[in-house]
Scaffold this motif. Structure first.
Motif, mmCIF file in Angstrom:
data_model
loop_
_atom_site.group_PDB
_atom_site.id
_atom_site.type_symbol
_atom_site.label_atom_id
_atom_site.label_comp_id
_atom_site.label_asym_id
_atom_site.label_seq_id
_atom_site.Cartn_x
_atom_site.Cartn_y
_atom_site.Cartn_z
ATOM 1 N N SER A 67 -0.195 2.250 -2.127
ATOM 2 C CA SER A 67 -0.513 0.881 -2.533
ATOM 3 C C SER A 67 -0.790 0.012 -1.322
ATOM 4 C CB SER A 67 0.650 0.286 -3.337
ATOM 5 O OG SER A 67 1.742 -0.022 -2.483
ATOM 6 N N ALA A 68 -1.199 -1.206 -1.582
ATOM 7 C CA ALA A 68 -1.509 -2.147 -0.513
ATOM 8 C C ALA A 68 -0.281 -2.526 0.301
ATOM 9 C CB ALA A 68 -2.134 -3.407 -1.109
ATOM 10 N N TYR A 69 0.922 -2.181 -0.162
ATOM 11 C CA TYR A 69 2.155 -2.561 0.514
ATOM 12 C C TYR A 69 2.648 -1.468 1.453
ATOM 13 C CZ TYR A 69 1.619 -5.781 -3.303
ATOM 14 O OH TYR A 69 1.085 -6.687 -4.181
ATOM 15 N N GLY A 70 1.946 -0.350 1.483
ATOM 16 C CA GLY A 70 2.290 0.741 2.376
ATOM 17 C C GLY A 70 1.568 2.005 1.963
ATOM 18 N N LEU A 71 1.043 2.724 2.949
ATOM 19 C CA LEU A 71 0.309 3.961 2.703
ATOM 20 C C LEU A 71 0.825 5.044 3.638
ATOM 21 C CD1 LEU A 71 -3.227 2.336 2.657
ATOM 22 C CD2 LEU A 71 -2.211 3.484 0.684
ATOM 23 N N ASP A 72 0.824 6.289 3.145
ATOM 24 C CA ASP A 72 0.987 7.411 4.058
ATOM 25 C C ASP A 72 -0.392 8.022 4.288
ATOM 26 O OD1 ASP A 72 0.518 9.046 1.816
ATOM 27 O OD2 ASP A 72 2.629 9.584 1.577
ATOM 28 N N CYS A 73 -0.459 9.095 5.074
ATOM 29 C CA CYS A 73 -1.768 9.603 5.494
ATOM 30 C C CYS A 73 -2.613 10.064 4.312
ATOM 31 C CB CYS A 73 -1.605 10.716 6.529
ATOM 32 S SG CYS A 73 -0.813 12.228 5.934
ATOM 33 N N SER A 74 -2.040 10.876 3.447
ATOM 34 C CA SER A 74 -2.806 11.364 2.303
ATOM 35 C C SER A 74 -2.970 10.291 1.243
ATOM 36 C CB SER A 74 -2.130 12.600 1.707
ATOM 37 O OG SER A 74 -0.784 12.337 1.371
ATOM 38 N N GLY A 75 -2.041 9.323 1.213
ATOM 39 C CA GLY A 75 -2.177 8.202 0.282
ATOM 40 C C GLY A 75 -3.398 7.360 0.585
ATOM 41 N N LEU A 76 -3.703 7.171 1.875
ATOM 42 C CA LEU A 76 -4.908 6.446 2.262
ATOM 43 C C LEU A 76 -6.143 7.157 1.729
ATOM 44 C CD1 LEU A 76 -6.510 4.353 3.976
ATOM 45 C CD2 LEU A 76 -6.317 5.961 5.885
ATOM 46 N N VAL A 77 -6.237 8.467 1.949
ATOM 47 C CA VAL A 77 -7.391 9.235 1.488
ATOM 48 C C VAL A 77 -7.474 9.216 -0.033
ATOM 49 C CG1 VAL A 77 -8.383 11.564 1.395
ATOM 50 C CG2 VAL A 77 -7.411 10.693 3.539
ATOM 51 N N HIS A 78 -6.343 9.430 -0.699
ATOM 52 C CA HIS A 78 -6.314 9.469 -2.160
ATOM 53 C C HIS A 78 -6.768 8.150 -2.775
ATOM 54 C CE1 HIS A 78 -4.807 10.511 -6.189
ATOM 55 N NE2 HIS A 78 -4.310 9.284 -6.204
ATOM 56 N N THR A 79 -6.257 7.025 -2.259
ATOM 57 C CA THR A 79 -6.569 5.739 -2.873
ATOM 58 C C THR A 79 -8.005 5.306 -2.591
ATOM 59 O OG1 THR A 79 -5.546 4.611 -0.987
ATOM 60 C CG2 THR A 79 -4.211 4.890 -2.956
ATOM 61 N N VAL A 80 -8.502 5.522 -1.378
ATOM 62 C CA VAL A 80 -9.902 5.195 -1.092
ATOM 63 C C VAL A 80 -10.815 5.979 -2.021
ATOM 64 C CG1 VAL A 80 -11.745 5.467 0.612
ATOM 65 C CG2 VAL A 80 -9.578 4.437 1.284
ATOM 66 N N ASN A 81 -10.531 7.249 -2.199
ATOM 67 C CA ASN A 81 -11.357 8.055 -3.091
ATOM 68 C C ASN A 81 -11.222 7.628 -4.542
ATOM 69 O OD1 ASN A 81 -12.422 9.550 -1.009
ATOM 70 N ND2 ASN A 81 -11.041 11.282 -1.267
ATOM 71 N N ARG A 82 -10.041 7.161 -4.929
ATOM 72 C CA ARG A 82 -9.872 6.703 -6.309
ATOM 73 C C ARG A 82 -10.759 5.490 -6.589
ATOM 74 N NH1 ARG A 82 -4.154 5.437 -9.362
ATOM 75 N NH2 ARG A 82 -3.636 7.475 -8.462
ATOM 76 N N VAL A 83 -10.845 4.579 -5.639
ATOM 77 C CA VAL A 83 -11.737 3.432 -5.809
ATOM 78 C C VAL A 83 -13.171 3.893 -6.049
ATOM 79 C CG1 VAL A 83 -12.774 1.445 -4.626
ATOM 80 C CG2 VAL A 83 -10.305 1.839 -4.483
ATOM 81 N N LEU A 84 -13.565 4.963 -5.359
ATOM 82 C CA LEU A 84 -14.943 5.463 -5.437
ATOM 83 C C LEU A 84 -15.159 6.417 -6.610
ATOM 84 C CD1 LEU A 84 -15.488 6.107 -1.626
ATOM 85 C CD2 LEU A 84 -16.133 4.109 -2.967
#
Length: 287
Positions: A192-209
């Protein structure tokens, strides 16, 4: 099993009902304050999340409930593929964080900014603050706003300028979306916007797309199209592993080196790859 949805902006998924500590009370409250929880933790406290937190659910994300116990639900998250379970990422969340699925399930829109107010009516009366990568079904459009279906049979409005409207996206889009979080403190299990781990960054960016990418780095490496490291271009992924060990880290290839959520105690950065990190660079993948 029953299919429900997260009805709070961010619900943290835990390894067990007894995993949260006293300091984690804001995260498991019936109306969680994940921003306050993240702000309250120093590095040592964040390190204590290892073995406690697993991932996070975002508002309206579908959830399968396997069992319930003492106010907690054992769940799997179908939008977060995992080798741990064919149905999705497993864990436990407070039952108070779950509600009925939204009535609509078509024409999805995604929040593409760090946080966005969800209004009762266009432009007035915000009743929730939604995180980046929250995906909702759109119902109608009017005067620069989109009405979306919400859990428990409701609806709300989001300004069109906070929503992704660019289709599958490009390499530049991935880096631009991820770069919104430069300086954000690493959070184990964060999506979430309140904290990301390494794979969380990749997962969430891809989810937006609109891409459903596995939640964990080793599953991402196993699932995505691997390419030679020297063929990697900005917007691709670098994966890191020690010899004979599973992948433990991932980041977006960038012109500077790598855009990534480094580790607990550090912040999301876009910097050249250090020599120590380069020694464990194992493979690359293309989205």
């Amino acid at each position: 099993m029953k299919l429900v949805a997260a009805k709070v902006p961010v619900s943290t998924v835990w390894t067990a009902p007894d995993a949260p500590r006293d300091v984690d009370a804001p995260a498991i409250a019936a109306q969680p304050d994940v921003a306050a929880w993240a702000t309250s933790m120093d590095t040592e406290t964040r390190l204590g999340l290892h073995g406690r937190t697993l991932t996070q659910l975002l508002y309206a994300e579908p959830v399968l409930v396997r069992s319930e116990r003492d106010g907690w639900s054992e769940i799997v998250a179908p939008w977060q593929p995992s080798s741990q379970d064919a149905l999705g990422y497993p864990g436990w969340v407070p039952s108070s964080h779950l509600g009925e699925l939204p009535g609509a399930a078509t024409a999805p829109v995604a929040v593409a900014v760090p946080t966005a107010p969800l209004f009762a009516e266009p432009g007035a009366g915000a009743f929730a603050e939604l995180s980046f990568a929250t995906v909702l079904a759109s119902v109608e459009h009017a005067d620069g706003y989109t009405r979306v279906a919400t859990p428990d049979g409701g609806s709300g409005w989001l300004a069109d300028d906070v929503l992704w409207s660019g289709g599958a996206g490009t390499a530049d889009d991935r880096l631009r979306l991820g770069s919104q979080f430069l300086g954000l403190e690493y959070l184990w299990g964060g999506t979430s916007a309140y904290g990301l781990d390494c794979s969380g960054l990749v997962h969430t960016v891809n989810r937006v797309l609109g891409l459903r990418t596995p939640r964990d780095a080793h599953d991402q490496a196993d699932t995505l199209e691997n390419i030679a490291i020297d063929e990697a271009q900005p917007g691709d992924l670098y994966f890191f592993a020690h010899p004979g060990k599973p992948v433990h880290h991932v980041g977006f290839v960038s012109p500077a080196g790598m855009l990534h959520a480094s580790e607990t105690g550090k912040r999301l950065e876009n910097e050249p790859i250090t020599e120590d990190r380069r020694a464990t660079l194992a493979t690359a993948a293309r989205l």
